[in-house]
Design an enzyme around this catalytic site. Structure first.
Site, short mmCIF file in Angstrom:
data_model
loop_
_atom_site.label_atom_id
_atom_site.label_comp_id
_atom_site.label_asym_id
_atom_site.label_seq_id
_atom_site.Cartn_x
_atom_site.Cartn_y
_atom_site.Cartn_z
CB CYS A 133 -0.94 0.03 1.20
SG CYS A 133 -2.03 -1.39 1.28
CG HIS A 273 -3.23 3.48 2.76
ND1 HIS A 273 -3.57 3.18 1.46
CD2 HIS A 273 -3.33 2.32 3.46
CE1 HIS A 273 -3.87 1.89 1.39
NE2 HIS A 273 -3.74 1.35 2.58
CG ASN A 303 -6.52 -0.82 1.65
OD1 ASN A 303 -5.88 -0.34 0.72
ND2 ASN A 303 -5.94 -1.34 2.73
C1 LIG Z 1 -9.83 -5.38 10.32
C2 LIG Z 1 -10.43 -4.33 11.26
C3 LIG Z 1 -11.45 -3.52 10.54
C4 LIG Z 1 -11.11 -5.08 12.39
O1 LIG Z 1 -11.65 -4.14 13.30
P1 LIG Z 1 -11.43 -4.34 14.87
O2 LIG Z 1 -12.20 -3.32 15.56
O3 LIG Z 1 -9.95 -4.37 15.08
O4 LIG Z 1 -12.09 -5.72 15.07
P2 LIG Z 1 -11.45 -7.01 15.76
O5 LIG Z 1 -10.35 -7.57 14.95
O6 LIG Z 1 -11.16 -6.61 17.16
O7 LIG Z 1 -12.68 -8.00 15.69
C5 LIG Z 1 -13.86 -7.75 16.42
C6 LIG Z 1 -14.86 -8.83 16.11
O8 LIG Z 1 -15.47 -8.55 14.87
C7 LIG Z 1 -15.48 -9.74 14.08
N1 LIG Z 1 -15.44 -9.39 12.68
C8 LIG Z 1 -14.37 -9.27 11.88
N2 LIG Z 1 -14.77 -8.93 10.63
C9 LIG Z 1 -16.10 -8.82 10.69
C10 LIG Z 1 -17.07 -8.49 9.72
N3 LIG Z 1 -16.74 -8.21 8.45
N4 LIG Z 1 -18.36 -8.46 10.09
C11 LIG Z 1 -18.72 -8.75 11.35
N5 LIG Z 1 -17.84 -9.07 12.31
C12 LIG Z 1 -16.54 -9.11 11.97
C13 LIG Z 1 -14.28 -10.50 14.53
O9 LIG Z 1 -14.43 -11.87 14.22
C14 LIG Z 1 -14.27 -10.23 16.02
O10 LIG Z 1 -15.18 -11.12 16.62
P3 LIG Z 1 -14.81 -11.81 18.02
O11 LIG Z 1 -14.62 -10.67 18.99
O12 LIG Z 1 -16.02 -12.63 18.28
O13 LIG Z 1 -13.56 -12.57 17.76
C15 LIG Z 1 -9.32 -3.41 11.85
O14 LIG Z 1 -8.53 -4.14 12.74
C16 LIG Z 1 -8.46 -2.82 10.79
O15 LIG Z 1 -8.89 -2.02 10.01
N6 LIG Z 1 -7.17 -3.18 10.80
C17 LIG Z 1 -6.23 -2.62 9.86
C18 LIG Z 1 -6.51 -3.18 8.50
C19 LIG Z 1 -5.72 -2.49 7.45
O16 LIG Z 1 -5.71 -1.30 7.40
N7 LIG Z 1 -5.09 -3.26 6.59
C20 LIG Z 1 -4.40 -2.78 5.48
C21 LIG Z 1 -3.20 -2.03 5.86
S1 LIG Z 1 -2.54 -1.33 4.45
#
Ligand SMILES: CC(C)(COP(=O)(O)OP(=O)(O)OC[C@H]1O[C@@H](n2cnc3c(N)ncnc32)[C@H](O)[C@@H]1OP(=O)(O)O)[C@@H](O)C(=O)NCCC(=O)NCCS
Length: 346
Positions: A133, A273, A303
């Site tokens: 990215c 980003h 993204n």
């Molecule tokens: C991926 C992301 C959105 C998840 O959000 P979060 O608030 O961190 O959520 P968590 O990982 O703590 O997960 C919370 C819960 O939601 C659930 N969950 C994940 N994706 C889900 C979805 N699409 N729909 C519903 N629930 C979902 C998980 O399974 C978890 O459930 P659990 O608590 O029962 O295990 C976030 O971590 C993120 O954006 N990370 C960076 C990603 C990124 O930018 N990547 C590219 C970098 S260039």
């Protein structure tokens, strides 16, 4: 050759050297997203998720997906044509094409070579760059070295991705986040303009396992086992990636501004980003950005990795948020881990 006069608005970091080169400006930008839109409600029917979860956790409402017969080089070529038109540049003027991508059409030849053929830039050298990215800022910094050194006059920098080809559409943790698209910039010297003032690039390979795709390379070539193990899809530790993204983007942005001796109030438009609205807000808050200073379009595209800031830059210019003479701060983060920030006098 001396640098154009600086106003009191900023310092050109190159002024501390006995600068003998040329400054490098973006003379035109363009972007392209495929026609098909995938909404959060459609995703609700594909995996166990809700529009409400995706919207509140990420800010994404929809993303664009390339057609089956539409590839990264097609998206890249469309964006490139638009950028060239805006810059008033013809294909035979292009000296070098750099395509930043993690989803090349194929491992080789490079997508840049396929773009060269498609747009008819037959004089140009061409290569791909892989910094996930962060690729667009890495590519800008590399391109400007060629302009500054007078090796080339016109460089085409493209960030392009068909991420839908490496997303596991059964994994709700990742499939809701990504989209396809491309953004391009024509880089040239514009007399009396400072253009790209500085670019910070960073990497930390110790955290390479936070975001990666195991299959398809020399470590895990395609096999029935790799397919059964879903190794040809991207994998991500969301929470750790999030934390690292905020810190790295902040550090890179502060370093870029420090070099130019400016604070955030001098920046007209911050173009981060577009991965997650909460990452953007956290970075903006820590930088002390004012409401409306951060350019956000991820609700429409998700993204798009290397294409992300390039598409956002094009939209910031098209919408009038960024006008000639304004300062822009681009901030990126991605797999690797990699990160970067650039200050541009638009
Ligand atoms: C991926 C992301 C959105 C998840 O959000 P979060 O608030 O961190 O959520 P968590 O990982 O703590 O997960 C919370 C819960 O939601 C659930 N969950 C994940 N994706 C889900 C979805 N699409 N729909 C519903 N629930 C979902 C998980 O399974 C978890 O459930 P659990 O608590 O029962 O295990 C976030 O971590 C993120 O954006 N990370 C960076 C990603 C990124 O930018 N990547 C590219 C970098 S260039």
């Amino acid at each position: 050759m001396s640098l154009p006069p600086t106003t009191t608005r900023f310092k050109n970091p190159r002024a501390k050297y006995n600068f003998q080169g040329r400054t490098c400006s973006i003379s035109g930008v363009g972007s392209y997203v495929p026609a098909r839109v995938l909404t959060n409600s459609e995703l609700e029917r594909m995996v166990d998720t809700t529009d409400e979860w995706i919207t509140t956790r990420t800010g994404i409402k929809e993303r664009h997906l390339a057609a089956k017969d539409e590839f990264t080089s097609d998206l890249a070529s469309q964006a490139a044509q638009r950028a060239m038109e805006r810059a008033g540049v013809t294909a035979d003027q292009v000296d070098l094409i750099i395509v930043a991508t993690i989803t090349p059409d194929m491992p080789f030849p490079s997508t840049a070579c396929l773009v060269q053929r498609r747009i008819g830039a037959h004089r140009a050298a061409a290569f791909d760059l892989e910094a996930a990215c962060s690729g667009f800022i890495y590519a800008l910094e590399i391109a400007q070295q060629f302009i500054m050194s007078r090796t080339y006059d016109t460089v085409l920098v493209i960030g392009a991705e068909k991420l839908s080809s490496i997303v596991d559409w059964t994994d709700r943790n990742t499939c809701v986040l990504f989209g396809d698209g491309a953004g391009a910039a024509v880089l040239q010297n514009r007399p009396n303009a400072h253009g790209l003032l500085t670019a910070v690039m960073g990497a930390d390979g110790r955290k390479s396992d936070l975001l990666f795709m195991p299959g398809g390379g020399s470590r895990c070539p395609a096999s029935s086992e790799s397919i059964a193990g879903r190794a040809h899809y991207l994998r991500m530790e969301g929470r750790e990636t999030f934390k690292n993204a905020v810190q790295a983007m902040l550090t890179a942005a502060e370093e870029a501004m420090r070099r130019c001796e400016i604070d955030i109030s001098r920046i007209k438009c911050i173009i981060p980003h577009q991965a997650n609205r909460r990452i953007i807000d956290a970075v903006g808050e820590r930088l002390g950005a004012k409401a409306g200073q951060m350019f956000v379009n991820l609700h429409k595209y998700g993204n798009t990795s290397a294409a992300s800031v390039a598409i956002a830059l094009d939209e910031a210019v098209a919408s009038g948020c960024l006008q000639r003479g304004d300062l822009a701060l681009l901030i990126v983060f991605g797999a690797g881990l990699t990160w970067g920030a650039a200050v541009i006098e638009w």
